[in-house]
Scaffold this motif. Structure first.
Motif, PDB file in Angstrom:
ATOM      1  N   SER A  85       9.409  -2.793  -4.303  1.00  0.00           N
ATOM      2  CA  SER A  85       9.033  -3.983  -3.187  1.00  0.00           C
ATOM      3  C   SER A  85       8.070  -2.954  -2.496  1.00  0.00           C
ATOM      4  CB  SER A  85       9.615  -4.229  -2.192  1.00  0.00           C
ATOM      5  OG  SER A  85       9.097  -5.563  -1.010  1.00  0.00           O
ATOM      6  N   ALA A  86       7.617  -1.620  -1.786  1.00  0.00           N
ATOM      7  CA  ALA A  86       7.194  -0.865  -1.686  1.00  0.00           C
ATOM      8  C   ALA A  86       6.428  -0.446  -2.001  1.00  0.00           C
ATOM      9  CB  ALA A  86       8.831   1.263  -0.874  1.00  0.00           C
ATOM     10  N   GLU A  87       6.292  -0.038  -3.426  1.00  0.00           N
ATOM     11  CA  GLU A  87       4.982   0.094  -4.214  1.00  0.00           C
ATOM     12  C   GLU A  87       4.591  -0.902  -4.065  1.00  0.00           C
ATOM     13  OE1 GLU A  87       6.451   0.945  -8.130  1.00  0.00           O
ATOM     14  OE2 GLU A  87       7.041   3.083  -7.634  1.00  0.00           O
ATOM     15  N   LEU A  88       4.081  -2.406  -4.236  1.00  0.00           N
ATOM     16  CA  LEU A  88       3.514  -3.178  -4.220  1.00  0.00           C
ATOM     17  C   LEU A  88       2.642  -3.672  -2.347  1.00  0.00           C
ATOM     18  CD1 LEU A  88       5.708  -6.085  -5.895  1.00  0.00           C
ATOM     19  CD2 LEU A  88       4.169  -5.346  -6.750  1.00  0.00           C
ATOM     20  N   THR A  89       3.653  -3.459  -1.771  1.00  0.00           N
ATOM     21  CA  THR A  89       3.668  -3.166  -0.264  1.00  0.00           C
ATOM     22  C   THR A  89       2.394  -2.382  -0.224  1.00  0.00           C
ATOM     23  OG1 THR A  89       5.304  -3.821   0.620  1.00  0.00           O
ATOM     24  CG2 THR A  89       3.952  -2.988   1.659  1.00  0.00           C
ATOM     25  N   ILE A  90       2.600  -1.100  -0.737  1.00  0.00           N
ATOM     26  CA  ILE A  90       1.670  -0.028  -0.828  1.00  0.00           C
ATOM     27  C   ILE A  90       0.568  -0.377  -1.204  1.00  0.00           C
ATOM     28  CG2 ILE A  90       1.170   2.599  -0.983  1.00  0.00           C
ATOM     29  CD1 ILE A  90       4.276   3.326  -1.071  1.00  0.00           C
ATOM     30  N   SER A  91       0.773  -1.129  -2.218  1.00  0.00           N
ATOM     31  CA  SER A  91      -0.709  -1.287  -3.076  1.00  0.00           C
ATOM     32  C   SER A  91      -1.774  -2.295  -3.222  1.00  0.00           C
ATOM     33  CB  SER A  91      -0.012  -1.261  -4.739  1.00  0.00           C
ATOM     34  OG  SER A  91      -1.518  -1.619  -5.519  1.00  0.00           O
ATOM     35  N   SER A  92      -1.064  -3.143  -1.965  1.00  0.00           N
ATOM     36  CA  SER A  92      -1.595  -4.531  -1.451  1.00  0.00           C
ATOM     37  C   SER A  92      -2.051  -3.722   0.015  1.00  0.00           C
ATOM     38  CB  SER A  92      -0.216  -4.759  -0.815  1.00  0.00           C
ATOM     39  OG  SER A  92      -0.901  -6.314  -0.271  1.00  0.00           O
ATOM     40  N   LYS A  93      -1.505  -2.987   0.647  1.00  0.00           N
ATOM     41  CA  LYS A  93      -2.208  -2.404   2.207  1.00  0.00           C
ATOM     42  C   LYS A  93      -3.585  -1.245   1.401  1.00  0.00           C
ATOM     43  CE  LYS A  93       1.869  -2.359   4.690  1.00  0.00           C
ATOM     44  NZ  LYS A  93       2.720  -1.914   5.426  1.00  0.00           N
ATOM     45  N   SER A  94      -3.414  -0.974   0.822  1.00  0.00           N
ATOM     46  CA  SER A  94      -5.011   0.081  -0.050  1.00  0.00           C
ATOM     47  C   SER A  94      -5.598  -0.718   0.131  1.00  0.00           C
ATOM     48  CB  SER A  94      -4.022   0.263  -1.348  1.00  0.00           C
ATOM     49  OG  SER A  94      -2.799   1.723  -0.922  1.00  0.00           O
ATOM     50  N   ASP A  95      -5.539  -1.518  -0.811  1.00  0.00           N
ATOM     51  CA  ASP A  95      -6.693  -2.573  -0.917  1.00  0.00           C
ATOM     52  C   ASP A  95      -7.137  -3.275  -0.016  1.00  0.00           C
ATOM     53  OD1 ASP A  95      -6.179  -2.827  -3.490  1.00  0.00           O
ATOM     54  OD2 ASP A  95      -5.108  -4.181  -4.113  1.00  0.00           O
ATOM     55  N   GLN A  96      -6.048  -3.410   1.503  1.00  0.00           N
ATOM     56  CA  GLN A  96      -6.694  -4.138   2.258  1.00  0.00           C
ATOM     57  C   GLN A  96      -7.322  -2.877   3.137  1.00  0.00           C
ATOM     58  OE1 GLN A  96      -3.004  -5.568   4.599  1.00  0.00           O
ATOM     59  NE2 GLN A  96      -3.324  -7.596   3.543  1.00  0.00           N
ATOM     60  N   ILE A  97      -6.805  -2.382   3.343  1.00  0.00           N
ATOM     61  CA  ILE A  97      -7.936  -0.856   3.818  1.00  0.00           C
ATOM     62  C   ILE A  97      -8.818  -0.753   3.390  1.00  0.00           C
ATOM     63  CG2 ILE A  97      -8.094   2.263   4.666  1.00  0.00           C
ATOM     64  CD1 ILE A  97      -4.258   1.633   4.867  1.00  0.00           C
ATOM     65  N   LYS A  98      -9.303  -0.499   2.376  1.00  0.00           N
ATOM     66  CA  LYS A  98     -10.329  -0.907   1.240  1.00  0.00           C
ATOM     67  C   LYS A  98     -11.509  -1.855   1.672  1.00  0.00           C
ATOM     68  CE  LYS A  98      -9.443   1.448  -2.443  1.00  0.00           C
ATOM     69  NZ  LYS A  98      -9.141   1.086  -4.449  1.00  0.00           N
ATOM     70  N   GLU A  99     -10.955  -3.469   1.854  1.00  0.00           N
ATOM     71  CA  GLU A  99     -11.432  -4.231   2.691  1.00  0.00           C
ATOM     72  C   GLU A  99     -12.244  -3.707   3.723  1.00  0.00           C
ATOM     73  OE1 GLU A  99     -14.165  -7.411   1.884  1.00  0.00           O
ATOM     74  OE2 GLU A  99     -13.005  -6.804   0.915  1.00  0.00           O
ATOM     75  N   LEU A 100     -11.388  -3.581   4.936  1.00  0.00           N
ATOM     76  CA  LEU A 100     -11.245  -3.013   6.388  1.00  0.00           C
ATOM     77  C   LEU A 100     -12.828  -2.415   6.163  1.00  0.00           C
ATOM     78  CD1 LEU A 100      -8.106  -3.013   8.229  1.00  0.00           C
ATOM     79  CD2 LEU A 100      -9.686  -5.018   8.032  1.00  0.00           C
ATOM     80  N   GLN A 101     -12.524  -1.268   5.568  1.00  0.00           N
ATOM     81  CA  GLN A 101     -13.852  -0.306   5.465  1.00  0.00           C
ATOM     82  C   GLN A 101     -15.021  -0.375   4.851  1.00  0.00           C
ATOM     83  OE1 GLN A 101     -11.780   2.199   2.510  1.00  0.00           O
ATOM     84  NE2 GLN A 101     -10.810   3.658   4.918  1.00  0.00           N
ATOM     85  N   LYS A 102     -14.857  -1.995   3.895  1.00  0.00           N
ATOM     86  CA  LYS A 102     -16.164  -2.611   3.034  1.00  0.00           C
ATOM     87  C   LYS A 102     -16.782  -3.280   4.792  1.00  0.00           C
ATOM     88  CE  LYS A 102     -15.397  -2.808  -0.956  1.00  0.00           C
ATOM     89  NZ  LYS A 102     -14.795  -3.293  -2.420  1.00  0.00           N
TER      90      LYS A 102
END
Length: 434
Positions: A85-102
């Protein structure tokens, strides 16, 4: 265009916060499950420590070790789920951060253009000229509103960028914390796996000791099955007797009412005939109070307290494989719970005591009525209640006999339901809080 970017940015922020709440709920559920398993492990360990004080191995010890192994394996699985669950959350948040940075890049580019525009038109007289060059009054008003709106957009753009940056930093900090927590879980997982191996070794040693005297085990098993059959018979007779007495009482009251009705109508032969025929049609119906109590009992399925404050199930409802004898099975009409020596037994729900029996091999037995349901508590050395007593949930009704080894006690608990005059057994595990 700028307004659209603002709306999209706010949508992303909402999406992130929603995802965070969902992952937090999942994490909380897994943590609650972990807490329950650790509590079970603690209880079983405490009971095992008491059993091991004896000089000889016992079936109770073996059953408790099996519970310990099973719960530790469930705990390891829980750790695995938390890590995934932690790994999935980390992966999801990483994608969200990339989108925010764009989106930040696009917002900054847009903001840059607005700044250049503002710089080129920073001259106050230029703004005035822009307004006064309007062809008519309405166009001048529109141009004034446009300049004001442009200023507002600049300020909002700046605030959105700051908010996005703050969100990114917060998410990054959360990810770091989750990574640290994940490392701790991994370490705990390794320790639990090592402990499982120790418990399995202890189980094997206990198994070898018990198998040395298989004949004695078979004789003990036959005696236990005989005692179970006698307990089953006596419980069935007690509940059927209670139902018969209630039906007889209801019939007697109906006859009394019919007799009074016939006297008040002049004691005519016709009315007597009517009264006689009406008493034949009397059928037993429970009181409104008992019906309500039965419905309340039903609504608490899966939430009832245990009949002992601390314990571990050593034999489940129904068919059970013998822990040491191959291809040998026992049948349990309820569940057996290993508990500390001479533990107090308590009622699992409000009700009325309908029977207190004394059965050789099963000690004293208390039956409590909850509307259409009956709970049965056996293997008591002492009963604190009598027939007709009203009891409340978690009220102590007796104390347990000590097992032969003298280090533990076993609480035998059953649930029955009366359906149209017949008694049906129910799996108590489905009714007790887990």
């Amino acid at each position: 265009m700028v307004t659209v970017i603002l709306k999209n940015s706010l949508f992303v922020l909402l999406l992130i916060s929603t995802g965070f709440v969902w992952s937090q709920k999942k994490s909380d559920q897994l943590q609650a499950e972990q807490n329950k398993l650790e509590k079970k492990l603690s209880t079983t360990k405490s009971l095992l420590d008491k059993v091991k004080k004896g000089t000889e191995s016992s079936l109770n010890e073996l059953k408790l070790i099996e519970n310990q192994v099973k719960n530790r394996e469930l705990l390891v699985r829980n750790f695995d789920n938390q890590i995934r669950s932690a790994e999935l959350t980390i992966s999801s948040k990483s994608d969200q951060i990339k989108e925010l940075q764009k989106r930040l890049v696009r917002l900054k580019e847009q903001y840059k253009k607005l700044l250049i525009y503002a710089y080129k038109h920073r001259n106050k007289s230029a703004k005035m000229m822009y307004i006064f060059s309007s062809s008519n009054y309405f166009e001048a008003v529109k141009r004034t509103a446009y300049l004001k709106r442009l200023s507002e957009i600049q300020q909002k753009q700046f605030k959105v960028i700051l908010q996005n940056e703050k969100t990114i930093h917060k998410e990054i900090n959360t990810i770091k914390q989750e990574k640290d927590h994940k490392k701790l879980l991994l370490e705990e997982k390794i320790v639990e796996k090592q402990q499982i191996e120790k418990d399995k070794t202890a189980k094997q040693l206990a198994l070898e000791k018990l198998r040395k005297d298989e004949n004695a085990l078979m004789a003990e098993l036959k005696e236990q099955e005989r005692q179970k059959a006698e307990l089953k018979r006596r419980i069935k007779l007690a509940i059927e007797k209670e139902i018969a007495e209630a039906e007889a009482k209801a019939k007697k009251e109906a006859e009394k009412r019919a007799s009074l009705a016939s006297k008040s109508s002049g004691s005519s032969s016709a009315s007597k005939t009517t009264a006689s025929s009406s008493t034949k049609e009397v059928t037993f119906t429970d009181t409104k109070e008992n019906i309500a109590l039965g419905k309340s009992f039903e609504s608490n399925r899966g939430k009832l307290p245990w009949p002992v404050a601390k314990g571990s199930i050593t034999e489940n409802y129904g068919k059970n494989a013998h822990p040491t004898l191959p291809n040998v099975y026992t049948n349990n009409n309820g569940i057996d719970i290993g508990a500390p020596k001479n533990s107090q037994v308590r009622s699992v729900f409000d009700g009325e005591v309908t029977s207190v029996l004394n059965i050789p091999g099963a000690g004293k037995v208390v039956i409590i009525k909850h509307g259409a349901y009956r709970t049965v508590y056996s293997n008591l050395q002492e009963s604190y209640v009598s027939v007709g007593d009203k009891v409340s949930s978690k009220q102590a009704i007796g104390s347990l006999l000590a097992d032969e080894e003298g280090n533990l006690s076993t609480s035998h608990f059953e649930i029955h339901q009366v359906v149209e005059g017949t008694v049906q057994r129910i799996n108590p595990t489905l009714w007790l809080a887990q």
